[in-house]
Design an enzyme around this catalytic site. Structure first.
Site, PDB file in Angstrom:
ATOM      1  N   LYS A 206       0.862  -1.183   0.000  1.00 21.27           N
ATOM      2  CA  LYS A 206       0.000   0.000   0.000  1.00 21.27           C
ATOM      3  C   LYS A 206       0.903   1.239   0.000  1.00 21.27           C
ATOM      4  O   LYS A 206       1.381   1.666   1.052  1.00 21.27           O
ATOM      5  CB  LYS A 206      -0.896   0.005   1.250  1.00 21.27           C
ATOM      6  CG  LYS A 206      -1.989   1.045   1.171  1.00 21.27           C
ATOM      7  CD  LYS A 206      -2.175   1.851   2.450  1.00 21.27           C
ATOM      8  CE  LYS A 206      -1.079   2.775   2.755  1.00 21.27           C
ATOM      9  NZ  LYS A 206      -0.869   3.922   1.864  1.00 21.27           N
ATOM     10  N   CYS A 321      14.720  11.080   5.700  1.00 19.08           N
ATOM     11  CA  CYS A 321      14.703  10.789   7.143  1.00 19.08           C
ATOM     12  C   CYS A 321      16.082  11.039   7.727  1.00 19.08           C
ATOM     13  O   CYS A 321      16.227  11.314   8.905  1.00 19.08           O
ATOM     14  CB  CYS A 321      14.285   9.349   7.373  1.00 19.08           C
ATOM     15  SG  CYS A 321      15.226   8.207   6.379  1.00 19.08           S
TER      16      CYS A 321
HETATM   17  P1  NAD Z   1       3.505   8.932   6.772  1.00 19.97           P
HETATM   18  O1  NAD Z   1       3.619   8.358   8.134  1.00 19.97           O
HETATM   19  O2  NAD Z   1       2.569  10.030   6.541  1.00 19.97           O
HETATM   20  O3  NAD Z   1       3.102   7.783   5.740  1.00 19.97           O
HETATM   21  C1  NAD Z   1       3.861   6.597   5.596  1.00 19.97           C
HETATM   22  C2  NAD Z   1       2.991   5.542   4.969  1.00 19.97           C
HETATM   23  O4  NAD Z   1       1.930   5.228   5.868  1.00 19.97           O
HETATM   24  C3  NAD Z   1       2.304   5.977   3.676  1.00 19.97           C
HETATM   25  O5  NAD Z   1       2.188   4.886   2.794  1.00 19.97           O
HETATM   26  C4  NAD Z   1       0.950   6.391   4.154  1.00 19.97           C
HETATM   27  O6  NAD Z   1      -0.001   6.356   3.123  1.00 19.97           O
HETATM   28  C5  NAD Z   1       0.676   5.351   5.203  1.00 19.97           C
HETATM   29  N1  NAD Z   1      -0.350   5.659   6.184  1.00 19.97           N
HETATM   30  C6  NAD Z   1      -0.820   6.858   6.573  1.00 19.97           C
HETATM   31  N2  NAD Z   1      -1.764   6.715   7.521  1.00 19.97           N
HETATM   32  C7  NAD Z   1      -1.877   5.393   7.759  1.00 19.97           C
HETATM   33  C8  NAD Z   1      -2.665   4.603   8.632  1.00 19.97           C
HETATM   34  N3  NAD Z   1      -3.523   5.139   9.496  1.00 19.97           N
HETATM   35  N4  NAD Z   1      -2.511   3.269   8.607  1.00 19.97           N
HETATM   36  C9  NAD Z   1      -1.632   2.687   7.772  1.00 19.97           C
HETATM   37  N5  NAD Z   1      -0.853   3.376   6.915  1.00 19.97           N
HETATM   38  C10 NAD Z   1      -0.981   4.713   6.898  1.00 19.97           C
HETATM   39  O7  NAD Z   1       4.985   9.329   6.332  1.00 19.97           O
HETATM   40  P2  NAD Z   1       5.418  10.007   4.951  1.00 19.97           P
HETATM   41  O8  NAD Z   1       5.068  11.448   5.012  1.00 19.97           O
HETATM   42  O9  NAD Z   1       4.954   9.191   3.813  1.00 19.97           O
HETATM   43  O10 NAD Z   1       6.995   9.842   5.021  1.00 19.97           O
HETATM   44  C11 NAD Z   1       7.826  10.696   5.704  1.00 19.97           C
HETATM   45  C12 NAD Z   1       8.255  10.108   7.027  1.00 19.97           C
HETATM   46  O11 NAD Z   1       8.933   8.878   6.814  1.00 19.97           O
HETATM   47  C13 NAD Z   1       9.230  10.965   7.791  1.00 19.97           C
HETATM   48  O12 NAD Z   1       8.892  10.965   9.146  1.00 19.97           O
HETATM   49  C14 NAD Z   1      10.559  10.271   7.555  1.00 19.97           C
HETATM   50  O13 NAD Z   1      11.530  10.543   8.540  1.00 19.97           O
HETATM   51  C15 NAD Z   1      10.145   8.848   7.553  1.00 19.97           C
HETATM   52  N6  NAD Z   1      11.109   7.995   6.883  1.00 19.97           N
HETATM   53  C16 NAD Z   1      11.845   7.132   7.651  1.00 19.97           C
HETATM   54  C17 NAD Z   1      12.799   6.321   7.056  1.00 19.97           C
HETATM   55  C18 NAD Z   1      13.616   5.359   7.877  1.00 19.97           C
HETATM   56  O14 NAD Z   1      14.244   4.487   7.291  1.00 19.97           O
HETATM   57  N7  NAD Z   1      13.632   5.479   9.194  1.00 19.97           N
HETATM   58  C19 NAD Z   1      12.992   6.377   5.683  1.00 19.97           C
HETATM   59  C20 NAD Z   1      12.210   7.265   4.924  1.00 19.97           C
HETATM   60  C21 NAD Z   1      11.266   8.055   5.536  1.00 19.97           C
END
Ligand code: NAD
Length: 515
Positions: A206, A321
């Site tokens: 997803k 990130c």
């Molecule tokens: P996000 O948490 O908004 O979304 C991440 C994923 O979760 C997306 O696919 C989103 O559609 C999904 N999602 C949203 N609500 C959900 C729910 N209630 N249930 C299940 N899935 C849901 O994050 P983002 O804006 O897509 O990404 C940015 C974030 O990711 C930043 O905080 C960044 O630091 C982090 N990140 C971490 C790493 C790592 O390896 N630690 C790598 C890349 C990004």
């Protein structure tokens, strides 16, 4: 070894005019293909519901990249059914055969790498190098995990016991859920999918609603490689419809998530609840955010420090990130470093991603508003050095922004902004700098620029981050070279691209026979 030795996929040299011209031609080709509709993939079939999610170019708001089909409750059931049906056969494939298929997928991706990168330029506003680097990382995940999978195909060593044979083997777990973010739109989507899959699991993917088109393109590659139907299923759509429903589903065996701490902790909590009919504890892998710090001490090469800081902070608009969002500088060199950082920041070019600027648009309006909100709170909490507002253009452009004299407890020093905003903090000495750096709830990446052996050694021991970089930028971990993932609220430390990653998605079974 079945395959040639692993090595990282090279990026591209866009200072070479021939490479640049070729990529611009690819961009033109892809531009001609924008605006199409894309299906879901369930059980190897294309599925449409007649409802669509629009993906727009963040650098040119009126440009439609494509429309992805919105899945609903019915498609969730179909996809999970398909994944479990496929699991029956796929889990019995030999590790070698699954690894071969993954190497084939990598080869297909490599043949189309410039085209895929061009799609990333339009869908996520990555400049050329960032886009190619993301595709290269996706290829690396395939090549690396294919090789790592082979190391788990043999029984684990255990001691002998008189009169018995004891064997411990790894086996896959079942059908899981993959939830990647939008920022490494291909690399993380691919890595978090093919890791569990190569060791025999099946998945429902997803992707983020911000970047669904690259996910649909990935499914074309999966089909071309010849994955059996149902092994990798794709559900695009709204989080409100898909998120909780998928996470709560009693037949989801594991959840491989990368994203923000807010979503990650929500998933952690919901997945912990055993639903009626559920016969296992869901395993969750939650890789989350960062508030990554670079420390510069009084012995540092200040030009190196300024370059490392600016590259780490503003590459891909600070939406990594691993991006540096805190620059912690020892008092003695603070003012001089700040001048250099300001000068380099003001040289950065800003513009639409397809023109290959240093800094392009941020991903969407929600992030744009959120980042501007943080900039306003920064103006109240600290001293604005450069930037400080929107940048001109027809997209979500924000000026690279630096704040100095930021108090340790300020909002912009504590919360992940995920945009081109840096908080500069002044430290009395190196020990104080480390204390500030470690005072975060996050522990993802960090770095030190120093010529002091003593301080570098102290950082190795005391700087609490999953990925520590000394005398270089703090972004750009390489698969197989720098296993990636943090501690504390940065996540479950699965270490993507590391030798133990695949074990997360397997169970160990021990058989004892007495003779
Ligand atoms: P996000 O948490 O908004 O979304 C991440 C994923 O979760 C997306 O696919 C989103 O559609 C999904 N999602 C949203 N609500 C959900 C729910 N209630 N249930 C299940 N899935 C849901 O994050 P983002 O804006 O897509 O990404 C940015 C974030 O990711 C930043 O905080 C960044 O630091 C982090 N990140 C971490 C790493 C790592 O390896 N630690 C790598 C890349 C990004």
């Amino acid at each position: 070894m079945l395959f040639e030795p692993y090595r990282n996929e090279p990026f591209a040299d866009f200072t070479d005019p021939a490479t640049l011209t070729r990529f611009r031609r690819t961009l033109e080709d892809v531009r001609g293909q924008l605006g199409k509709d894309y299906p879901l993939t369930i059980d190897g079939e294309h599925v449409t519901t007649g409802q669509y999610l629009e993906s727009r170019d963040p650098s040119r708001k009126d440009r439609l990249v494509g429309r992805a089909t919105k899945a609903g409750p019915r498609e969730i059931e179909l996809a999970i059914d398909a994944a479990w049906r496929a699991y029956e056969g796929w889990s019995r494939w030999s590790m070698e055969d699954r690894a071969r298929l993954l190497v084939k997928l990598a080869a297909i991706m490599r043949r189309r790498r410039e085209e895929l990168a061009a799609w990333e330029v339009f869908e996520a506003s990555k400049n050329y190098l960032e886009a190619i680097a993301d595709v290269a990382e996706a290829i690396d995940f395939c090549e690396y995990y294919a090789r790592m999978a082979l190391t788990h195909a043999v029984p684990l060593h255990s001691y002998t016991h008189a009169g018995e044979e004891n064997t411990t083997v790894f086996q896959p777990m079942g059908a899981g859920l993959v939830i990647p973010p939008w920022n490494f739109l291909l690399a993380i989507l691919v890595g978090t999918t093919v890791g569990p899959v190569v060791v025999g699991n099946t998945v429902v993917v997803k992707p983020s609603p911000s970047t669904p088109i690259i996910a649909a393109m990935f499914m074309e590659l999966v089909a071309e490689a010849g994955y059996p139907p149902g092994v990798i299923n794709l559900l695009t759509g709204d989080d409100a419809v898909l998120g909780d429903a998928l996470v709560d589903h009693p037949r989801v065996r594991f959840i491989n998530f990368t994203g923000s701490v807010g979503t990650g902790t929500r998933i952690f909590e919901r997945a912990a609840k055993v639903q009626p009919g559920q016969t296992w504890l869901k395993r969750t892998f939650l890789e989350m955010g960062g508030k990554d710090a670079l420390i510069v001490d009084e012995t540092a090469d200040l030009e190196l420090a300024a370059q490392a800081a600016v590259t780490s902070a503003f590459g891909f608009q600070g939406q990594k990130c691993s991006a540096m969002s805190r620059l912690i500088v020892v008092d003695e060199v603070h003012d001089e470093l700040l001048e250099r950082v300001k000068a380099l920041t003001e040289k950065l070019t800003i513009g639409p991603a397809d023109e290959n600027p240093d800094v392009a648009a941020v991903i969407n309006e929600r992030q744009y508003q959120k980042i501007l909100g943080y900039i306003e709170s920064g103006k109240a909490e600290a001293r604005l050095v450069t930037g400080g507002g929107p940048a001109a253009g027809d997209g979500w452009f924000i000026q690279p922004t630096v704040f100095a004299d930021v108090p340790v407890g300020a909002t912009i020093a504590c919360e992940e902004i995920f945009g081109p905003v840096v908080a500069v903090l002044r430290a009395k000495d190196f020990g104080h700098a480390l204390e500030i750096a470690n005072g975060s709830m996050y522990a993802l990446t960090g770095g030190v620029i120093s010529r002091s052996r003593e301080n570098l050694a102290r950082a190795r021991a005391e700087f609490q981050v999953g990925n520590l970089y000394l005398n270089r930028k703090i972004t750009g971990a390489l698969v197989g070279v720098q296993p990636f993932g943090g501690f504390k609220m940065s996540g479950s430390n699965t270490k993507a691209g590391g030798p133990d990653y695949l074990k997360n998605f397997m169970e160990m079974k021990t058989t004892t026979e007495r003779f």
